[in-house]
Scaffold this motif. Sequence first.
Motif, mmCIF file in Angstrom:
data_model
loop_
_atom_site.group_PDB
_atom_site.id
_atom_site.type_symbol
_atom_site.label_atom_id
_atom_site.label_comp_id
_atom_site.label_asym_id
_atom_site.label_seq_id
_atom_site.Cartn_x
_atom_site.Cartn_y
_atom_site.Cartn_z
ATOM 1 N N ASP A 1 -9.004 -5.707 -1.432
ATOM 2 C CA ASP A 1 -9.232 -5.386 -2.842
ATOM 3 C C ASP A 1 -8.087 -5.997 -3.632
ATOM 4 O O ASP A 1 -6.962 -5.486 -3.637
ATOM 5 C CB ASP A 1 -9.276 -3.876 -3.038
ATOM 6 C CG ASP A 1 -9.454 -3.472 -4.498
ATOM 7 O OD1 ASP A 1 -9.630 -4.369 -5.362
ATOM 8 O OD2 ASP A 1 -9.420 -2.259 -4.766
ATOM 9 N N LYS A 2 -8.363 -7.115 -4.300
ATOM 10 C CA LYS A 2 -7.297 -7.829 -4.992
ATOM 11 C C LYS A 2 -6.777 -7.090 -6.219
ATOM 12 O O LYS A 2 -5.812 -7.505 -6.827
ATOM 13 C CB LYS A 2 -7.749 -9.238 -5.368
ATOM 14 C CG LYS A 2 -8.909 -9.330 -6.304
ATOM 15 C CD LYS A 2 -9.287 -10.783 -6.516
ATOM 16 C CE LYS A 2 -10.546 -10.933 -7.319
ATOM 17 N NZ LYS A 2 -10.927 -12.345 -7.441
ATOM 18 N N HIS A 3 -7.382 -5.966 -6.556
ATOM 19 C CA HIS A 3 -6.935 -5.168 -7.692
ATOM 20 C C HIS A 3 -6.176 -3.915 -7.263
ATOM 21 O O HIS A 3 -5.759 -3.133 -8.116
ATOM 22 C CB HIS A 3 -8.132 -4.778 -8.566
ATOM 23 C CG HIS A 3 -8.913 -5.969 -9.037
ATOM 24 N ND1 HIS A 3 -8.426 -6.854 -9.969
ATOM 25 C CD2 HIS A 3 -10.127 -6.433 -8.686
ATOM 26 C CE1 HIS A 3 -9.319 -7.811 -10.169
ATOM 27 N NE2 HIS A 3 -10.358 -7.580 -9.405
ATOM 28 N N SER A 4 -5.988 -3.735 -5.956
ATOM 29 C CA SER A 4 -5.307 -2.533 -5.466
ATOM 30 C C SER A 4 -3.799 -2.627 -5.663
ATOM 31 O O SER A 4 -3.228 -3.710 -5.771
ATOM 32 C CB SER A 4 -5.615 -2.313 -3.984
ATOM 33 O OG SER A 4 -4.935 -3.277 -3.198
ATOM 34 N N GLU A 5 -3.163 -1.469 -5.704
ATOM 35 C CA GLU A 5 -1.708 -1.431 -5.838
ATOM 36 C C GLU A 5 -1.036 -2.036 -4.616
ATOM 37 O O GLU A 5 0.016 -2.666 -4.737
ATOM 38 C CB GLU A 5 -1.243 0.013 -6.043
ATOM 39 C CG GLU A 5 -1.614 0.575 -7.400
ATOM 40 C CD GLU A 5 -1.099 1.983 -7.599
ATOM 41 O OE1 GLU A 5 -0.059 2.338 -7.008
ATOM 42 O OE2 GLU A 5 -1.742 2.729 -8.345
ATOM 43 N N THR A 6 -1.641 -1.862 -3.457
ATOM 44 C CA THR A 6 -1.079 -2.426 -2.227
ATOM 45 C C THR A 6 -1.065 -3.939 -2.289
ATOM 46 O O THR A 6 -0.050 -4.578 -1.980
ATOM 47 C CB THR A 6 -1.885 -1.954 -0.998
ATOM 48 O OG1 THR A 6 -1.886 -0.529 -0.968
ATOM 49 C CG2 THR A 6 -1.306 -2.509 0.279
ATOM 50 N N TRP A 7 -2.180 -4.538 -2.703
ATOM 51 C CA TRP A 7 -2.225 -5.998 -2.782
ATOM 52 C C TRP A 7 -1.273 -6.507 -3.852
ATOM 53 O O TRP A 7 -0.638 -7.546 -3.686
ATOM 54 C CB TRP A 7 -3.652 -6.498 -3.029
ATOM 55 C CG TRP A 7 -3.714 -7.990 -3.008
ATOM 56 C CD1 TRP A 7 -3.966 -8.808 -4.054
ATOM 57 C CD2 TRP A 7 -3.474 -8.847 -1.888
ATOM 58 N NE1 TRP A 7 -3.903 -10.118 -3.661
ATOM 59 C CE2 TRP A 7 -3.611 -10.172 -2.327
ATOM 60 C CE3 TRP A 7 -3.167 -8.624 -0.552
ATOM 61 C CZ2 TRP A 7 -3.440 -11.266 -1.487
ATOM 62 C CZ3 TRP A 7 -3.006 -9.712 0.287
ATOM 63 C CH2 TRP A 7 -3.144 -11.011 -0.188
ATOM 64 N N LEU A 8 -1.127 -5.782 -4.948
ATOM 65 C CA LEU A 8 -0.177 -6.158 -5.982
ATOM 66 C C LEU A 8 1.245 -6.186 -5.414
ATOM 67 O O LEU A 8 2.002 -7.122 -5.661
ATOM 68 C CB LEU A 8 -0.258 -5.197 -7.166
ATOM 69 C CG LEU A 8 0.731 -5.443 -8.308
ATOM 70 C CD1 LEU A 8 0.515 -6.817 -8.930
ATOM 71 C CD2 LEU A 8 0.616 -4.356 -9.347
ATOM 72 N N ALA A 9 1.592 -5.173 -4.618
ATOM 73 C CA ALA A 9 2.919 -5.138 -3.988
ATOM 74 C C ALA A 9 3.097 -6.301 -3.019
ATOM 75 O O ALA A 9 4.163 -6.917 -2.967
ATOM 76 C CB ALA A 9 3.121 -3.803 -3.266
ATOM 77 N N VAL A 10 2.055 -6.611 -2.254
ATOM 78 C CA VAL A 10 2.126 -7.732 -1.308
ATOM 79 C C VAL A 10 2.324 -9.035 -2.065
ATOM 80 O O VAL A 10 3.161 -9.867 -1.688
ATOM 81 C CB VAL A 10 0.853 -7.800 -0.430
ATOM 82 C CG1 VAL A 10 0.787 -9.100 0.351
ATOM 83 C CG2 VAL A 10 0.796 -6.611 0.516
ATOM 84 N N THR A 11 1.586 -9.252 -3.136
ATOM 85 C CA THR A 11 1.709 -10.507 -3.878
ATOM 86 C C THR A 11 3.073 -10.632 -4.553
ATOM 87 O O THR A 11 3.641 -11.719 -4.580
ATOM 88 C CB THR A 11 0.589 -10.682 -4.930
ATOM 89 O OG1 THR A 11 0.594 -9.580 -5.824
ATOM 90 C CG2 THR A 11 -0.766 -10.805 -4.272
ATOM 91 N N GLU A 12 3.606 -9.526 -5.062
ATOM 92 C CA GLU A 12 4.944 -9.577 -5.660
ATOM 93 C C GLU A 12 5.987 -9.955 -4.616
ATOM 94 O O GLU A 12 6.858 -10.789 -4.867
ATOM 95 C CB GLU A 12 5.289 -8.241 -6.306
ATOM 96 C CG GLU A 12 4.529 -7.983 -7.588
ATOM 97 C CD GLU A 12 4.797 -6.603 -8.165
ATOM 98 O OE1 GLU A 12 5.568 -5.820 -7.548
ATOM 99 O OE2 GLU A 12 4.227 -6.306 -9.223
ATOM 100 N N TRP A 13 5.895 -9.330 -3.432
ATOM 101 C CA TRP A 13 6.825 -9.654 -2.349
ATOM 102 C C TRP A 13 6.672 -11.119 -1.937
ATOM 103 O O TRP A 13 7.663 -11.835 -1.786
ATOM 104 C CB TRP A 13 6.574 -8.740 -1.139
ATOM 105 C CG TRP A 13 7.356 -9.153 0.053
ATOM 106 C CD1 TRP A 13 8.640 -8.825 0.337
ATOM 107 C CD2 TRP A 13 6.902 -10.008 1.104
ATOM 108 N NE1 TRP A 13 9.017 -9.425 1.516
ATOM 109 C CE2 TRP A 13 7.972 -10.156 2.010
ATOM 110 C CE3 TRP A 13 5.698 -10.660 1.373
ATOM 111 C CZ2 TRP A 13 7.870 -10.919 3.160
ATOM 112 C CZ3 TRP A 13 5.607 -11.429 2.524
ATOM 113 C CH2 TRP A 13 6.682 -11.555 3.395
#
Length: 66
Positions: free
Chosen positions: A5-17
């Motif tokens: 889910d590219k809109h999830s908080e987890t994916w957001l954290a992964v992309t920031e990292w």
Amino acid sequence: MNQIDKHSETWLAVTEWAQSQRLEAIESLIANQESERQRGKIDLINQLLCLTDTEDDPVIVSDSYS
């Protein structure tokens, strides 16, 4: 193929990292520190960030009233 889910908080954290790691690798590449290793790292991070890119995302067409 994937269920990310590219809109999830987890994916957001992964992309920031991943983006911060990518910038560090680019800086090391520019400084000519382990160039081949940095190129490999950048390539892997690019592949990771592309996991949510799909060709079957629906295209939304809107009418033009002009």
